[in-house]
Design an enzyme around this catalytic site. Structure first.
Site: not given
Length: 582
Positions: A250, A323
């Site tokens: 992330h 993702d």
């Protein structure tokens, strides 16, 4: 006029055929059905490009908005409402989030079902009516989830790995799937197929079923079956494996240093199992894997990994979804006009949360119009998307909000939640356990809700409970207060969560009181390596209310702990270790 009428008639006919086509409609030898071919013929390039994107929308209602909702949608898309976002881009999918990301999509079952119906109506108002894949991340456990109470909080993957029961994993996924389907969410970004072999992994951990490829494979296979039985499409993630990383993708770009042999032994078996069990989609990871792609490109942008390894070596022809493209692992080296094109060229079919949507959409559209992306390649991905929607019967996309209220959090689901969770607790050290008559008990440590819920569960057994929550990083003052409260207590129960130095100081200070201490690790089970001198240690792998109830049942001997470590505690306890009372 005649040609325009013919086009409209053709579109209408395609929509009717799609509506009537049964799930699992027969396909041609190349995997594309006649219905899908007809739809492709009637779609414009812009409509096809729209199918590639999965977008977020802000707000709990498709049509009406508050100023806060309008502001967030305007900032991202230049429109006010979720329905207007769907109308503008004609995306293939929408992903739901809770309030942690902004004005929430998910509040209660009736509201979610109504939102889903509204978005599907907006999608079907298109020239070529194509329903949405409505997705969310509902992995089970207390880490990655979007639906909260009254939704059933099934245990997370590592807890299921500790239970060693494929039946429990299948049933857990079926419950989650049924609740999602009832509110109009037709795709779950689950199961997690990563093998967590790195105890320091900051992003996977308990989201994985464990450190053994065989165990993870068996859990993944059972979950794919369970989610399908519950009525939702499945997404195995994060390919080619995110279990041996020390960086959270992330925020940065991790590198997996596994050789190809290690990849075959550790990371790929769960994905192979998922493919054999008919997984609908595989999600990419923003990780570097130089043993397959020496260029250092993240898997999401890597043709050798997505096309070479996944498509050609593993023989997978289902949907590949990225993702989130707004994560640090994707944005660091790939700006908004580059990332979606590179991911698509690598082999991805759907592009999730592309930042600067106008820029991203325009970049892909321009790449197709210029020939950088061929029309054939575009049609291949759109065909996979449409095939999945037909397979899952999405041309009948509407749900009954009243039924959703009956399904989500039903008595049967709650009973299954507790019954399965009771199988997940691992007892690593048991001196002084079980507790027969706890008398006065101090519950302290990490988590306001965790300590209060655990204290309430212990109190229901007749103990006089004092709760002193000390925070994620206890101050010396809070440690001193906990030690003071421990005086004259018969038992101390302290919860740890990925114990940092301050939590370690708290545990050692409580041990120094001489009172009996039970440490409960409520996330990753590795904490005992930091204070191996503790005499009683339980691992719950989560801190849902059911997990804390199960932990209490073990504490008092009401349930015999059957959970076995699904990972090794380095230098202390091997994979598969676990004590019981019998």
């Amino acid at each position: 006029m005649r040609s325009r009428w013919s086009a409209r008639a053709g579109v209408a006919l395609v929509a009717i055929v799609a509506l009537l086509a049964p799930p699992g409609v027969a396909q041609a030898t190349d995997g594309v059905s006649a219905v899908v071919r007809a739809m492709l013929r009637h779609m414009t390039v812009r409509e096809k490009v729209g199918q590639l994107f999965v977008v977020e929308v802000y707000g709990p209602d498709a049509e009406s908005v508050t100023p806060a909702v309008a502001a967030r949608n305007q900032a991202l898309y230049g429109v006010d409402t979720p329905a207007q976002v769907v109308a503008k881009y004609q995306p293939g999918g929408v992903i739901y989030f809770d309030a942690r990301r902004g004005p929430a999509n998910v509040q209660n079952p009736r509201q979610i079902a109504t939102l889903s119906n509204g978005l599907q109506r907006a999608a079907l108002r298109r020239r070529v009516p194509i329903p949405l894949l409505i997705s969310t991340d509902q992995e089970g456990g207390a880490v990655v989830y979007r639906l909260t109470a009254p939704a059933t909080a099934m245990p997370g993957n590592m807890a299921l790995g500790a239970a060693r029961s494929t039946a429990a994993a299948r049933k857990s996924a079926r419950v989650i799937g049924a609740e999602l389907a009832s509110v109009g969410i037709n795709q779950d970004y689950a199961p997690v197929a990563d093998v967590n072999v790195n105890p320091a992994n900051p992003v996977i951990g308990v989201r994985s079923a464990g450190a053994d490829a065989g165990l993870v494979s068996s859990m993944v296979g059972a979950q794919v079956d369970g989610y399908h039985a519950g009525g939702v499409a499945t997404v195995a993630k994060h390919f080619p494996g995110h279990g041996d990383t020390a960086v959270d993708s992330h925020f940065g770009l991790p590198e997996v240093t596994h050789t190809r042999a290690q990849l075959d032994a550790i990371d790929l078996p769960p994905f192979r199992t998922a493919i054999r069990r008919g997984v609908d989609t595989i999600m990419t990871a923003h990780v570097v894997l130089r043993s397959v792609d020496p260029s250092g490109a993240p898997a999401t942008m890597s043709r050798p990994i997505l096309t070479g390894l996944l498509r050609e070596d593993l023989g997978y022809d289902g949907l590949i979804v990225t993702d989130a493209l707004d994560m640090g692992g994707a944005t660091a080296d790939y700006p908004p006009a580059v990332a979606p094109v590179r991911a698509f060229q690598a082999g991805a079919d759907q592009l999730v949360l592309a930042p600067q949507m106008d820029t991203a959409f325009g970049a892909v559209l321009n790449a197709v119009n210029s020939g950088e992306i061929s029309r054939k390649r575009l049609d291949e991905s759109v065909a996979r998307i449409l095939t999945l929607k037909l397979k899952r019967g999405l041309w009948r996309p509407f749900v009954d909000p009243a039924r959703a209220e009956r399904v989500v959090g039903s008595a049967g689901h709650k009973a299954a939640e507790q019954q399965i969770t009771d199988q997940t607790i691992t007892m690593v050290k048991k001196d002084g356990l079980p507790v027969a008559d706890a008398g006065k008990v101090l519950v302290t440590g990490w988590g306001v809700t965790t300590t209060s819920t655990l204290g309430a569960a212990i109190g229901r057994r007749g103990s006089a409970v004092t709760v002193r929550e000390t925070g994620a990083t206890p101050t010396q003052a809070s440690i001193d207060a906990a030690v003071a409260a421990a005086q004259n207590q018969d038992l101390i129960v302290v919860s740890t969560m990925n114990a940092n130095a301050a939590q370690q100081s708290l545990v050692r200070a409580l041990l120094a009181t001489g009172r009996p201490v039970v440490v409960a690790a409520v996330r990753n089970p590795y904490d005992i390596a930091l204070f191996p001198e503790v005499k009683a240690y339980l691992a719950s792998y989560g801190y849902t209310a059911a997990s804390l109830e199960s932990l209490t049942r073990v504490l008092f001997g009401e349930v015999d702990p059957v959970g076995k470590l699904p990972v090794a505690i380095p230098s202390l306890y091997p994979y598969g270790y676990g004590l019981s009372y019998h």
